[in-house]
Motif scaffolding. Structure first.
Motif, short mmCIF file in Angstrom:
data_model
loop_
_atom_site.label_atom_id
_atom_site.label_comp_id
_atom_site.label_asym_id
_atom_site.label_seq_id
_atom_site.Cartn_x
_atom_site.Cartn_y
_atom_site.Cartn_z
N ALA A 39 -22.42 -7.72 -11.78
CA ALA A 39 -23.88 -7.48 -11.91
C ALA A 39 -24.62 -8.16 -10.52
O ALA A 39 -25.43 -8.08 -10.21
CB ALA A 39 -24.27 -7.60 -13.84
N ALA A 40 -23.80 -9.85 -10.60
CA ALA A 40 -23.79 -10.34 -10.10
C ALA A 40 -24.11 -10.20 -9.01
O ALA A 40 -25.31 -10.77 -7.85
CB ALA A 40 -23.05 -11.74 -10.26
N SER A 63 -13.19 -9.17 -4.78
CA SER A 63 -13.51 -8.81 -3.68
C SER A 63 -13.38 -7.24 -4.12
O SER A 63 -13.73 -6.17 -3.56
CB SER A 63 -11.77 -8.76 -2.15
OG SER A 63 -10.85 -8.13 -3.31
N ALA A 64 -12.46 -6.71 -5.56
CA ALA A 64 -12.61 -5.48 -5.82
C ALA A 64 -13.72 -5.34 -6.26
O ALA A 64 -14.50 -4.10 -6.08
CB ALA A 64 -11.53 -4.79 -6.63
N LEU A 65 -14.60 -5.88 -7.17
CA LEU A 65 -16.23 -6.05 -7.74
C LEU A 65 -16.86 -6.08 -6.48
O LEU A 65 -18.00 -4.90 -7.29
CB LEU A 65 -15.58 -6.89 -8.37
CG LEU A 65 -15.00 -6.44 -9.99
CD1 LEU A 65 -14.62 -7.68 -10.60
CD2 LEU A 65 -15.31 -5.47 -10.89
N ARG A 66 -16.44 -6.04 -5.56
CA ARG A 66 -17.76 -6.33 -4.64
C ARG A 66 -17.85 -4.94 -4.07
O ARG A 66 -18.42 -4.42 -3.76
CB ARG A 66 -16.84 -7.50 -3.93
CG ARG A 66 -17.60 -8.85 -3.73
CD ARG A 66 -17.37 -9.97 -3.01
NE ARG A 66 -17.99 -10.69 -3.67
CZ ARG A 66 -17.03 -12.04 -3.61
NH1 ARG A 66 -15.52 -11.28 -3.01
NH2 ARG A 66 -16.81 -13.41 -3.52
N LEU A 73 -26.09 -1.90 -12.82
CA LEU A 73 -24.68 -1.62 -13.72
C LEU A 73 -25.19 -0.26 -14.84
O LEU A 73 -24.19 0.81 -14.56
CB LEU A 73 -24.11 -2.63 -14.80
CG LEU A 73 -23.65 -4.04 -14.48
CD1 LEU A 73 -22.46 -4.51 -15.57
CD2 LEU A 73 -23.11 -3.65 -13.83
N ALA A 74 -26.29 0.05 -14.85
CA ALA A 74 -26.82 1.62 -15.32
C ALA A 74 -26.24 2.86 -13.96
O ALA A 74 -26.08 3.85 -14.49
CB ALA A 74 -27.90 1.41 -15.91
N ASP A 134 -16.52 -10.78 -18.47
CA ASP A 134 -16.57 -11.98 -17.07
C ASP A 134 -16.77 -10.87 -15.52
O ASP A 134 -17.38 -11.42 -15.16
CB ASP A 134 -14.90 -12.21 -17.38
CG ASP A 134 -14.64 -13.81 -15.77
OD1 ASP A 134 -15.46 -13.82 -15.83
OD2 ASP A 134 -14.21 -12.95 -14.51
N ARG A 135 -15.88 -9.98 -15.85
CA ARG A 135 -15.65 -8.68 -14.80
C ARG A 135 -17.05 -8.31 -14.53
O ARG A 135 -17.70 -8.09 -13.89
CB ARG A 135 -14.45 -8.44 -15.10
CG ARG A 135 -12.66 -8.58 -14.94
CD ARG A 135 -13.00 -9.15 -13.34
NE ARG A 135 -13.32 -10.94 -12.53
CZ ARG A 135 -13.61 -10.89 -11.88
NH1 ARG A 135 -13.17 -10.69 -10.56
NH2 ARG A 135 -14.44 -12.72 -12.26
#
Length: 283
Positions: free
Chosen positions: A222-223, A191-194, A228-229, A216-217
């Motif tokens: 990226a998914a 959820s934090a990555l989203r 990510l750039a 992994d994170r």
């Protein structure tokens, strides 16, 4: 890849002389960013699980000095001229977003545009209870506060209507040096990555187990469909080694943050920072 130092605000790092000495030495040695985290409240006994350790306990003693990060970093910024300062992280749902927007913009202006605002949703129910802020829906509160602060930074006369904050035709000055202040989201969960992918200018992964967990994170990040750039990626590893630097750089990490405690004696701070620089910047 750049190197950051997460060493200020707690214990010896909460002392003015140590802050000055560490900040000056870190800038001189080539560190990119000085980081400082936050807890408004600590308790001797907690039923809340700390998400960044295997045993669920925070390593910082409850009785330790812990500076407000925006105030502490203002002293670090005043002692330097080029090194960035960053909250890693400020627990945004515990604060009034209008006040945070003004405080952050004030620090950004006084530092010449060097602030990165790292924010998180928090994990300690006891801390929220003490502050009178509901623990429930803290994620939604954080996301709305971010939107409200960005509105205040970009609009001369600002209005906002949400579930948690509302204001109409108000002026909050100063404005940041740039168009806005970079906001990066802390946390290692899905959820934090989203949140970082959908709302952030970057991600701060804290106390990660190693390069494989970082990879992994980043794959998960990226998914989410974000390039990510476009994001600034900063990570702190639980047990980092100089050999990790090249691997992290190859993954696209922008900054490796070294988490350490400065010496009690400010006279030893320069030597301490120099030793960190010799080990990590050479890598």
């Amino acid at each position: 890849m750049q190197l950051g130092l997460h060493a200020l605000g707690i214990g010896a790092g909460a002392r003015r002389a140590v802050i000055d000495a560490v900040a000056v030495a870190a800038e001189s040695c080539g560190f990119a960013t000085l980081w400082s985290g936050e807890h408004v409240v600590m308790v001797d006994r907690t039923s809340s699980r700390y998400p960044y350790s295997a045993d669920g306990r925070i390593a910082v003693p409850a009785a330790a000095d812990w500076l407000d990060p925006l105030i502490g970093l203002s002293f670090a910024a005043a002692a330097t001229s080029t090194i960035r300062v960053a909250t890693g992280v400020l627990l945004l749902p515990e604060h009034n977003p209008i006040v945070v927007a003004k405080q952050a913009a004030s620090l950004d202006v006084l530092s010449g545009g060097r602030l990165t605002l790292g924010v998180g949703v928090g994990w300690s129910r006891e801390e929220f209870d003490a502050l009178g802020v509901p623990f429930a829906r803290r994620t939604a509160r954080t996301e709305e506060y971010v939107a409200a602060m960005r509105t205040l930074w970009r609009s001369d006369v600002a209005s906002f209507t949400g579930d948690f904050v509302r204001f109409s035709s108000i002026r909050v000055n100063p404005k940041p040096c740039g168009a806005t202040i970079p906001i990066i989201f802390g946390g290692n969960s899905d959820s934090a990555l989203r949140r970082a992918a959908t709302l952030g200018d970057g991600w701060y992964g804290f106390n990660l187990d190693g390069v494989p967990e970082v990879a992994d994170r980043l794959d998960f990040l990226a998914a989410q469909g974000r390039d990510l750039a476009e994001l600034r990626i900063a990570v702190a590893l639980r047990n980092p080694a100089p050999g990790d630097v090249a691997e992290l750089a190859s993954l696209g990490v922008d900054e490796l943050v070294i988490v350490d405690s400065p010496p009690d004696d400010p006279g030893s701070a320069t030597e301490w920072v120099s030793a960190l620089a010799d080990r990590w910047l050479s890598a």
